[in-house]
Design a protein around this motif. Structure first.
Motif, mmCIF file in Angstrom:
data_model
loop_
_atom_site.group_PDB
_atom_site.id
_atom_site.type_symbol
_atom_site.label_atom_id
_atom_site.label_comp_id
_atom_site.label_asym_id
_atom_site.label_seq_id
_atom_site.Cartn_x
_atom_site.Cartn_y
_atom_site.Cartn_z
ATOM 1 N N MET A 520 0.834 -1.205 0.000
ATOM 2 C CA MET A 520 0.000 0.000 0.000
ATOM 3 C C MET A 520 0.865 1.250 0.000
ATOM 4 N N LEU A 521 1.972 1.222 0.723
ATOM 5 C CA LEU A 521 2.852 2.387 0.763
ATOM 6 C C LEU A 521 3.436 2.667 -0.618
ATOM 7 N N VAL A 524 0.675 4.060 -2.815
ATOM 8 C CA VAL A 524 0.360 5.450 -2.492
ATOM 9 C C VAL A 524 1.401 6.380 -3.100
ATOM 10 N N TYR A 528 0.622 9.203 -5.775
ATOM 11 C CA TYR A 528 0.952 10.603 -5.496
ATOM 12 C C TYR A 528 1.774 11.190 -6.645
ATOM 13 N N LEU A 541 -7.441 11.779 -4.615
ATOM 14 C CA LEU A 541 -6.542 10.798 -4.009
ATOM 15 C C LEU A 541 -6.646 10.832 -2.488
ATOM 16 N N ARG A 542 -6.680 12.026 -1.920
ATOM 17 C CA ARG A 542 -6.769 12.134 -0.465
ATOM 18 C C ARG A 542 -8.072 11.532 0.059
ATOM 19 N N LEU A 545 -7.813 7.760 -0.202
ATOM 20 C CA LEU A 545 -6.943 7.195 0.822
ATOM 21 C C LEU A 545 -7.629 7.163 2.180
#
Length: 752
Positions: A520-521, A524, A528, A541-542, A545
């Protein structure tokens, strides 16, 4: 504009400080007077013979009773069980003289017949105390001094206790008197102890008022007043009664022994100690009461007369090596210095406490110096609360943890409003790395570096090349370095404890969760990189998330609650001898029993909430699990009001934190609280109805953050900063806590 000190203000401040010191001095005298009335006739006895089988009347020539006294044992009086044969005598005087083996008179005690009652013990105190240098036999002579109304009897055994014959003249009575020896008495010690506190407390009051009126910097006020109050806590807190102090003593003592090049433990892992220290090393909290204070002073006086103690570690104690967690450098330094000059146990303990206090005050003063101007007074108020000073005035390593977190918090708040210099960036990373492993529950505090705008941490080159070709601000790299360093050190220090907490969770599930988190990191970061140049994409995106994080938390909790491997009915019934279940709320048990865990927490909040607040402020003293000593609730109210006054915003003042930073700070505080709850659950047996072991002092490091959030309040504001007056109010409440705490410690009696 900075105000100069005028002659008029200087004189007024000096007069006010003298008046405050005189008031505190008189208050100490009053406390001593009150304690003397209540404790001036307290006595401790040891039973020599407890057989009450017959009554022997005191003849004209009197009775002579011998009894043994062991080497090192003290006697300052005796207690005898009298019989008046159901009569009430109006005149007569019975004498009880004490002689040593050579016939030398050691003491005389007298008792009026009016104060002697039927079938009851009567004590006879001597003018001083006698301590046997070797095993010996002492003699009591009991006789009537003046004319008396009738026969006076003494209860005795039928038959002579070996080594304790009773004579009437030269005739043996084939009996032994029911006898207790007075091993200690309070005498004038309540007054003497209260008077010994007066100089420290008066000095604290003098310094507080003088520096407040003279408008001294918060750093100076904190250092001077904190030193005086902290030294008072060193004296007021009886030996080994601070939280877990006997464990901290063993850890610091072991470290000091290794510095000396001595063997610290025997082959069984038991701590080796000096002969003079051996009686005090154990596995329990120390004693309190007037006699605990008296013993400490008596040992110090005796050591000053007898010279330096033998430095050799010759006695195997009950304490084990390898105890405690955290850094014991200042405590070990104090113990090492005291042992190097041959100090006794109590002087050694106080020296270790003082070194711990000095480190705490140095860190707290540094935090006040680093903090922005609007927060310095608030930080000084928190640092001068009774609880931080009580911890600092003991051997607890939590004091240095507190000071370090205060420094880190102050630096982060400082950098929220200015561009960081190189030394500030380095200090941020170093402090973050220290906070991480300092105590497991404080790891979320490291995230406070992310409230600092990245521009304030940027170097000469604002953007640098990051993972996946991203252009990353150099300030973000400093924040990431702080977090990675703290996280790595945290794992190193707490991996064993983390594995124990998750002992009943599938290792495969944990590995899968860690792998999913890594994936997931990476995802992300890729997303981004795709959305960072488009505001619309970034906003979507925010939101995505946030939704994904909420779904992951809910889904993870649901999955964990449905995993197998729980305790069977027979295991649930397994208990220790004291009735506590052998199982505690581990991570797996919590996940499988979420409703039961929620019920336990809901029962705990109303039952222990007030105690948590007292633990934060310090209005409950010592080790509350062992001794529950609470000062007046009015002092707690005063401390809360003083903290709120320091936290209220000033008209026209810019809040230290912006709106988004404030929300992040609130999240950090909640994470620390949640982590402390999880840790306390891991200590709590599953058959308990409320949480075990959680104390309010665990939340002290985030108290400044909670108060800083109050500065965003828009409904109430002050015309000028009230932190100076608030610090004076906190000091006054701390001094009163010290005085009342001394009275509670001294007057405590064990429950019979």
């Amino acid at each position: 504009m900075k105000k100069t000190l005028t002659p008029r203000r200087a004189v007024c401040g000096l007069l006010a400080a003298l008046a405050a010191a005189a008031a505190v001095w008189l208050l100490c005298r009053w406390v001593g007077y009150e304690l003397q009335l209540r404790l001036g006739d307290k006595q401790q006895f040891e039973i020599v013979n407890d057989d009450y089988s017959q009554i022997i009347d005191v003849p004209d020539e009197g009775l002579v009773q011998t009894f043994p006294l062991k080497a090192g044992q003290s006697i300052c009086g005796v207690r005898l069980n009298f019989s008046t044969h159901d009569a009430l005598y109006k005149c007569g005087m019975v004498m009880v003289d004490l002689y040593d083996e050579t016939g030398q008179l050691l003491g005389q005690g007298a008792g009026n017949f009016l104060n002697i009652f039927n079938d009851s013990f009567t004590a006879f105190a001597y003018g001083g105390s006698y301590t046997a240098e070797k095993d010996e036999v002492l003699t009591l002579h009991i006789y009537n001094e003046v004319a008396w109304d009738g026969p006076l009897g003494l209860w005795a055994s039928e038959g002579t206790v070996p080594g304790m014959p009773l004579y009437a003249g030269d005739t043996a009575q084939d009996a032994t008197l029911a006898l207790q020896i007075m091993t200690d008495r309070s005498a004038d010690w309540p007054t003497r102890l209260a008077q010994s506190l007066a100089p420290l407390l008066a000095a604290a009051a003098f310094a507080a008022v003088l520096l407040c009126v003279w408008r001294a910097p918060a750093v100076l006020y904190l250092a001077v007043v904190g030193l005086a109050c902290g030294l008072a806590f060193v004296r007021v807190t009886p030996a080994l009664t601070a939280p877990d102090e006997y464990t901290h003593l063993a850890a610091a003592y072991e470290q000091a022994s290794r510095w000396n090049g001595q063997t610290a433990a025997d082959e069984n892992g038991r701590l080796l100690v000096r002969a003079c220290d051996a009686p005090y090393f154990g596995t329990r909290t120390g004693d309190i009461g007037i006699f605990a204070y008296k013993q400490a002073e008596a040992v110090i006086e005796q050591a000053q007369r007898s010279g330096p103690a033998d430095p050799a570690l010759t006695v195997v104690s009950e304490a084990k090596t390898g105890q405690g967690s955290g850094s014991y450098l200042p405590q070990a330094l104090g113990i090492w210095l005291a042992r190097a000059r041959g100090a006794d146990f109590y002087t050694m303990l106080r020296t270790g406490r003082i070194c711990n206090l000095l480190l705490y005050l140095a860190l707290a003063a540094l935090a006040a110096a680093l903090a922005p101007a609007g927060v310095r007074g608030l930080l000084a108020c928190v640092a001068l609360l009774p609880m931080p000073l009580q911890l600092a005035g003991s051997l607890s390593p939590d004091a240095s943890v507190l000071g370090t977190v205060f420094c880190y918090t102050a630096l982060c708040l400082r950098l929220c409003g200015k561009k960081a210099a190189l030394w500030e960036k380095l200090l941020l990373v170093v402090l973050g790395g220290i906070v991480g492993p300092a105590k497991a529950i404080y790891l979320p505090v490291v995230l406070l570096c992310f409230v600092i705008p990245a521009d304030n941490l940027a170097g000469p080159q604002e953007y640098v090349r990051g993972p996946f070709g991203l252009r990353v601000r150099s300030g973000r790299l400093i924040q990431a370095a702080t977090l990675v360093l703290a996280g790595g050190l945290w794992l190193t220090a707490n991996l064993g404890a983390l594995a124990y907490a998750a002992r009943d969770v599938s290792r495969a599930a944990l590995a899968a969760g860690a792998a999913a988190l890594a994936v997931m990191l990476v995802l992300v970061l890729r997303l981004y990189a795709w959305a960072r140049t488009d505001a619309r994409r970034l906003r979507r995106l925010r939101r995505g998330l946030a939704a994904a994080a909420a779904a992951a938390v809910l889904g993870g909790a649901f999955a964990l609650s449905r995993m197998g491997g729980g305790l069977d009915p027979d295991q649930l019934l397994m208990t220790n001898p004291n009735g506590d279940s052998i199982w505690t709320f581990s991570l797996g048990y919590i996940c499988r029993n979420l409703p039961a865990t929620a019920k336990l927490l809901l029962r705990t909040i109303p039952e222990q909430g007030a105690l948590w607040l007292q633990g934060v402020l310090g209005t409950t003293l010592g080790e509350p699990i062992v001794y529950r000593l609470d000062v007046s609730w009015l002092l707690g109210v005063g401390l809360v009001l003083a903290l709120l006054a320091a936290a209220l915003p000033v008209q026209g003042e810019q809040p230290p934190l912006g709106r988004r930073a404030a929300w992040g700070t609130a999240g950090i505080i909640l994470c620390v609280v949640a982590a402390s709850l999880v840790v306390a659950l891991n200590w709590t047996p599953i058959n308990y109805q409320t949480l075990f072991g959680l104390q309010g002092r665990y939340w002290l490091p985030v108290l400044p953050l909670a108060l800083v959030l109050c500065k965003r309040a828009g409904n109430i504001s002050l015309r000028r900063n009230a932190s100076r007056g608030a610090a004076l109010a906190v000091t006054a409440c701390t001094l009163l806590t010290l005085l009342q705490g001394f009275g509670l410690y001294a007057s405590w009696q064990p429950v019979s």
